[in-house]
Design a protein around this motif. Structure first.
Motif, PDB file in Angstrom:
ATOM      1  N   LEU A  93     -66.677  -1.713 -65.151  1.00 32.33           N
ATOM      2  CA  LEU A  93     -67.240  -1.006 -63.884  1.00 32.33           C
ATOM      3  C   LEU A  93     -66.628  -0.124 -63.356  1.00 32.33           C
ATOM      4  CD1 LEU A  93     -68.104  -4.479 -62.140  1.00 32.33           C
ATOM      5  CD2 LEU A  93     -69.611  -3.097 -63.299  1.00 32.33           C
ATOM      6  N   ALA A  94     -65.195  -0.002 -63.599  1.00 34.49           N
ATOM      7  CA  ALA A  94     -64.341   1.163 -63.201  1.00 34.49           C
ATOM      8  C   ALA A  94     -64.896   2.478 -64.051  1.00 34.49           C
ATOM      9  CB  ALA A  94     -62.942   0.616 -63.150  1.00 34.49           C
ATOM     10  N   ALA A  95     -65.313   2.215 -65.054  1.00 38.29           N
ATOM     11  CA  ALA A  95     -65.894   3.360 -65.813  1.00 38.29           C
ATOM     12  C   ALA A  95     -67.313   3.804 -65.695  1.00 38.29           C
ATOM     13  CB  ALA A  95     -65.439   3.094 -67.398  1.00 38.29           C
ATOM     14  N   ARG A  96     -67.912   3.168 -64.625  1.00 42.53           N
ATOM     15  CA  ARG A  96     -69.016   3.193 -64.181  1.00 42.53           C
ATOM     16  C   ARG A  96     -70.362   2.695 -65.588  1.00 42.53           C
ATOM     17  NH1 ARG A  96     -66.570   7.496 -61.550  1.00 42.53           N
ATOM     18  NH2 ARG A  96     -67.050   7.520 -59.168  1.00 42.53           N
ATOM     19  N   ARG A  97     -69.746   1.850 -66.336  1.00 38.37           N
ATOM     20  CA  ARG A  97     -70.320   1.324 -67.417  1.00 38.37           C
ATOM     21  C   ARG A  97     -71.495   0.317 -66.887  1.00 38.37           C
ATOM     22  NH1 ARG A  97     -67.576   1.400 -72.512  1.00 38.37           N
ATOM     23  NH2 ARG A  97     -69.183  -0.137 -73.356  1.00 38.37           N
ATOM     24  N   ARG A 176     -57.789   1.815 -60.571  1.00 42.44           N
ATOM     25  CA  ARG A 176     -57.485   3.345 -60.627  1.00 42.44           C
ATOM     26  C   ARG A 176     -56.199   3.665 -59.733  1.00 42.44           C
ATOM     27  NH1 ARG A 176     -62.241   6.354 -61.334  1.00 42.44           N
ATOM     28  NH2 ARG A 176     -63.407   5.580 -63.074  1.00 42.44           N
ATOM     29  N   ILE A 177     -55.520   2.536 -59.306  1.00 40.67           N
ATOM     30  CA  ILE A 177     -54.281   2.460 -58.461  1.00 40.67           C
ATOM     31  C   ILE A 177     -53.234   2.475 -59.918  1.00 40.67           C
ATOM     32  CG2 ILE A 177     -52.517   1.706 -56.979  1.00 40.67           C
ATOM     33  CD1 ILE A 177     -55.354   3.019 -55.709  1.00 40.67           C
ATOM     34  N   ARG A 178     -52.144   3.355 -59.749  1.00 43.57           N
ATOM     35  CA  ARG A 178     -51.078   3.483 -60.744  1.00 43.57           C
ATOM     36  C   ARG A 178     -50.466   1.951 -61.025  1.00 43.57           C
ATOM     37  NH1 ARG A 178     -46.581   6.797 -58.790  1.00 43.57           N
ATOM     38  NH2 ARG A 178     -47.701   6.576 -56.819  1.00 43.57           N
ATOM     39  N   PRO A 179     -50.103   1.399 -62.010  1.00 40.15           N
ATOM     40  CA  PRO A 179     -49.399   0.057 -62.053  1.00 40.15           C
ATOM     41  C   PRO A 179     -48.249  -0.030 -61.458  1.00 40.15           C
ATOM     42  CG  PRO A 179     -50.510   0.959 -64.249  1.00 40.15           C
ATOM     43  CD  PRO A 179     -50.564   2.063 -63.158  1.00 40.15           C
ATOM     44  N   GLU A 180     -47.332   0.900 -61.315  1.00 38.20           N
ATOM     45  CA  GLU A 180     -46.097   0.930 -60.955  1.00 38.20           C
ATOM     46  C   GLU A 180     -46.284   1.036 -59.166  1.00 38.20           C
ATOM     47  OE1 GLU A 180     -46.684   5.644 -61.759  1.00 38.20           O
ATOM     48  OE2 GLU A 180     -47.347   3.520 -62.777  1.00 38.20           O
TER      49      GLU A 180
END
Length: 372
Positions: A93-97, A176-180
């Motif tokens: 879904l984050a890739a708009r698939r 889409r938020i950085r893991p750190e």
């Protein structure tokens, strides 16, 4: 009988069409009605997702059980396969698939079936220290809680399923938020906090692009689930949140409190219930939804220990007309019906009812820390 056979060409084409919309498994019960088979095939021929309520037909990407048996639920002892499926779905879904859409609906169907059957609601796993562990288990739990809460509030199954689907996807923006930033063990600095607070808008933008397949409610809930009824929260300035967003917010906060995070352990269910009750009375959450969640979980059933706003402790003796208004026997032996006007009210939940769906862990030391 369990044998594997090559499907005839017509069926093979239908299965390939089903795979193209993201559902790669199907089970036909014995004596499936011809009308259901026809509706399934015609929907696939049009490139549409078949209805999940076709008699005798079960479809999806999660393991599919016999159509005549109980729906697959959240496996309390072995949550990994379904959690991994959630990870895959949120990434799609984050890739708009579009192939993530059908798979998301199948997860919701599995959870909704478990909720409707009265099964265990929540996955509790120790040591969820990484973003992937927390985010995907949290998505499952919020989905299950939202399905149960919507049904407790009297929503029809179709409406409850739509809300549960929105709950499953509410945090997709965190992909889409950085893991750190997501996994930071200490407080976020102002720049990190600003980045974190962008995840609702990011998620809504991702889901808007899929609204033709998933419906308009999902981006609304993704955008509003951190907005409070009193106008606080983020993103700011959009007015009173949609009721579905407020419902998901209650479930989101409760599970966040009950789940281990990089910076703290899980709060005991009584402490989590008390925080939820306080937030409801402060206008940060809808109090009627908080109360209905307590009813769905059995939080204040017989045997629960509470503190009244008089300072007295007591034990819930029997349910009342609403979850926050039971009959309580105080430690002094006095029976108090909290549904009567002028009687005290519950100020804190010291221990949830032994039969609660989330009774484990109330004896644990409060690990402290602020809720997310």
């Amino acid at each position: 009988d369990g044998a594997t056979v090559d499907p005839p060409p017509g069926l093979r084409e239908a299965l390939e069409a089903q795979a193209r919309i993201g559902w790669d498994a199907v089970h036909f019960a014995p004596r499936t009605p011809a009308q259901a088979l026809q509706a399934w095939a015609e929907a696939l021929a049009r490139g549409e997702t078949p209805s999940g309520r076709l008699e005798g037909i079960r479809m999806g990407s999660v393991a599919v059980g016999a159509a005549s048996g109980p729906a697959p639920g959240i496996p309390a002892a072995e949550p990994a396969p379904l959690t991994e499926e959630v990870a895959t779905v949120l990434a799609l879904l984050a890739a708009r698939r579009h192939d993530g859409v059908g798979r998301a609906r199948e997860i919701v169907g599995a959870i909704a079936g478990e909720v409707a059957g009265g099964g265990g609601l929540l996955v509790r796993a120790a040591g969820l220290k990484a973003h992937d562990d927390y985010t995907h288990t949290h998505a499952l739990n919020v989905c299950a809680l939202a399905a149960a809460l919507a049904r407790a509030l009297g929503a029809p199954r179709e409406t409850a399923d739509r809300i549960a689907l929105a709950a499953l996807c509410h945090d997709v923006g965190k992909e889409r938020i950085r893991p750190e930033v997501l996994n930071k063990e200490g407080p976020l600095d102002p720049a990190e906090r600003a980045e974190m607070e962008r995840h609702p808008a990011i998620g809504a933008a991702l889901l808007v692009d899929l609204a033709d397949r998933m419906g308009p409610l999902l981006p609304v809930v993704a955008y509003q689930h951190h907005q409070a009824p009193d106008g606080s929260g983020y993103p700011a300035g959009t007015g009173r949140p949609h009721p579905a967003s407020q419902l998901v917010a209650v479930c989101d906060v409760y599970d966040a409190l009950r789940t281990a995070r990089p910076y703290r352990g899980p709060l005991p269910p009584g402490r989590a219930a008390t925080i939820l009750l306080d937030l409801g009375r402060q206008g940060k959450l809808r109090l009627d939804y908080v109360e209905a969640l307590f009813g769905a979980l059995g939080t204040l059933g017989p045997g629960a220990r509470v503190q009244l706003d008089t300072g007295e402790g007591g034990r819930v003796e029997e349910p009342g007309p609403a979850p926050l208004h039971p009959v309580v026997v105080t430690d002094a032996g006095q029976e108090v019906d909290l549904s009567r006007e002028g009687e005290p009210r519950i100020a804190a939940v010291e221990r949830v009812a032994p039969a609660s769906h989330d009774a484990g862990g109330d004896g644990a030391e409060n690990p402290g820390g602020e809720p997310p």
